[in-house]
Design a protein around this motif. Structure first.
Motif, short mmCIF file in Angstrom:
data_model
loop_
_atom_site.label_atom_id
_atom_site.label_comp_id
_atom_site.label_asym_id
_atom_site.label_seq_id
_atom_site.Cartn_x
_atom_site.Cartn_y
_atom_site.Cartn_z
N ASP A 168 -32.98 34.63 -5.59
CA ASP A 168 -32.19 33.42 -5.80
C ASP A 168 -31.82 32.76 -4.47
OD1 ASP A 168 -31.93 33.63 -8.71
OD2 ASP A 168 -30.70 35.40 -8.27
N VAL A 169 -31.64 33.60 -3.45
CA VAL A 169 -31.20 33.11 -2.14
C VAL A 169 -32.03 33.78 -1.06
CG1 VAL A 169 -29.27 32.95 -0.51
CG2 VAL A 169 -28.83 32.84 -2.98
N MET A 195 -26.59 37.28 -8.51
CA MET A 195 -27.67 36.71 -7.71
C MET A 195 -28.48 37.81 -7.03
SD MET A 195 -26.01 33.40 -5.73
CE MET A 195 -24.69 34.37 -4.97
N ASN A 196 -29.74 37.54 -6.82
CA ASN A 196 -30.60 38.38 -5.99
C ASN A 196 -30.75 37.70 -4.64
OD1 ASN A 196 -31.38 40.51 -7.88
ND2 ASN A 196 -32.35 38.84 -9.01
N ILE A 197 -30.36 38.38 -3.58
CA ILE A 197 -30.28 37.77 -2.26
C ILE A 197 -31.16 38.51 -1.27
CG2 ILE A 197 -28.72 37.16 -0.37
CD1 ILE A 197 -26.55 37.43 -2.81
N LEU A 198 -32.01 37.77 -0.58
CA LEU A 198 -32.82 38.33 0.51
C LEU A 198 -32.18 37.91 1.82
CD1 LEU A 198 -35.35 39.66 1.77
CD2 LEU A 198 -36.52 37.45 1.48
N ILE A 199 -31.74 38.88 2.62
CA ILE A 199 -31.16 38.63 3.93
C ILE A 199 -32.06 39.25 4.98
CG2 ILE A 199 -29.19 39.01 5.46
CD1 ILE A 199 -27.42 39.22 3.00
N HIS A 258 -26.31 27.61 -5.26
CA HIS A 258 -27.00 28.32 -6.33
C HIS A 258 -26.61 27.74 -7.70
CE1 HIS A 258 -28.80 31.49 -8.67
NE2 HIS A 258 -27.62 31.87 -9.14
N ASN A 259 -25.32 27.53 -7.92
CA ASN A 259 -24.86 26.96 -9.20
C ASN A 259 -25.39 25.55 -9.40
OD1 ASN A 259 -23.45 29.30 -9.85
ND2 ASN A 259 -21.57 28.58 -8.87
N THR A 260 -25.47 24.77 -8.34
CA THR A 260 -26.02 23.42 -8.43
C THR A 260 -27.47 23.46 -8.85
OG1 THR A 260 -24.49 22.60 -6.73
CG2 THR A 260 -26.47 21.29 -7.17
N ASP A 304 -31.00 24.32 2.30
CA ASP A 304 -29.78 23.83 1.65
C ASP A 304 -28.71 23.57 2.70
OD1 ASP A 304 -29.86 24.24 -1.60
OD2 ASP A 304 -31.26 25.52 -0.53
N PHE A 305 -28.61 24.47 3.67
CA PHE A 305 -27.77 24.23 4.83
C PHE A 305 -28.18 25.19 5.94
CE2 PHE A 305 -25.37 27.30 2.28
CZ PHE A 305 -24.93 28.23 3.20
N VAL A 306 -27.67 24.91 7.14
CA VAL A 306 -27.98 25.72 8.31
C VAL A 306 -26.68 26.17 8.96
CG1 VAL A 306 -28.82 25.56 10.71
CG2 VAL A 306 -30.27 24.81 8.83
#
Length: 241
Positions: A109-110, A1-5, A233-235, A188-190
């Motif tokens: 991705d996130v 996954m590519n993740i932006l934090i 992500h998988n969903t 998606d969630f908090v």
């Protein structure tokens, strides 16, 4: 996954040398980034220039230094550095611009928004330095909620995770506020928590989605958040096939 934090806090200028900021040091964002790097996930870390990162450590020179630990940390950094990109900001508007650019151009991705972004800005900042002896009146005006732009204006379709912090709230109030935040912003969630718990050293969190919520203790928080992100992500991958 590519993740932006995103991590740390934003500054609001009062004049050329003074600013309003908040208490965020970016500790939680840095921990999340480190664990994603341990999983060999690609992390873009959008952080305030003075906040903590997975590649920074603090050393108290009055205490014994464990040089072996330092060497191990350096070896770890070399092992995961190819999975890591760091982008620094200072003010709210720098953060807003870089966030939009990172989402639109990189389409991660996130997107995990751990940054404590300012809610207000000074409407009359001074270009220069206000004299110390001068009386100063500061007028504040609300800033835009950037998370509200991500789905509707920036057309982001990946996993979106927000944070919600209240002070002195009952658990029911915190859950209700977090769920409203999920629905309004398409999260998606908090990750919800209360400042009083953090100050008391009991940094528990509540993971809140549109239909569910559950409590997580501080020692399992990072693990559970990453698990929820992987599930979301998988969903999305299965849904988009």
């Amino acid at each position: 996954m590519n993740i932006l934090i995103t991590s740390g806090g934003t500054k609001i200028p009062i004049d050329s040398v003074r600013s309003i900021t908040n208490m965020s040091k970016g500790t939680f964002g840095a921990k999340l980034a480190k664990e994603f790097l341990n999983k060999k996930q690609f992390v873009t870390f959008l952080t305030h220039k003075s906040a903590r990162t997975p590649f920074k450590i603090e050393i108290d020179l009055e205490q014994p230094i464990d040089y072996n630990e330092l060497i191990n940390k350096q070896l770890w950094a070399k092992t995961v550095s190819s999975y890591y990109e760091e982008i620094q900001y200072d003010t709210f508007w720098e953060y807003a611009s870089l966030l939009e650019e990172s989402i639109k151009e990189d389409n991660p991705d996130v997107v995990l928004l751990a940054c404590a972004a300012s809610d207000y800005e000074v409407s009359n900042p001074v270009n220069g330095k206000v004299r110390t002896s001068a009386q100063m009146n500061i007028e504040l005006q609300p800033l835009p909620k950037l998370i509200s732009k991500i789905r509707n204006e920036w057309n982001y379709g990946g996993v979106l995770v927000g944070f919600k912090l209240l002070v002195g709230s009952a658990q029911e109030e915190l859950i209700e506020s977090a769920r409203k935040f999920v629905v309004e912003n398409g999260c998606d969630f908090v990750i919800a928590n209360d400042l009083n718990d953090i100050k008391a050293g009991n940094h528990k969190i509540i993971i809140v989605s549109k239909d569910t919520e559950y409590n997580v203790g501080k020692f399992k928080a990072i693990e559970n958040i990453i698990n929820e992100i992987e599930i979301a992500h998988n969903t999305r991958i299965r849904t988009n096939r």
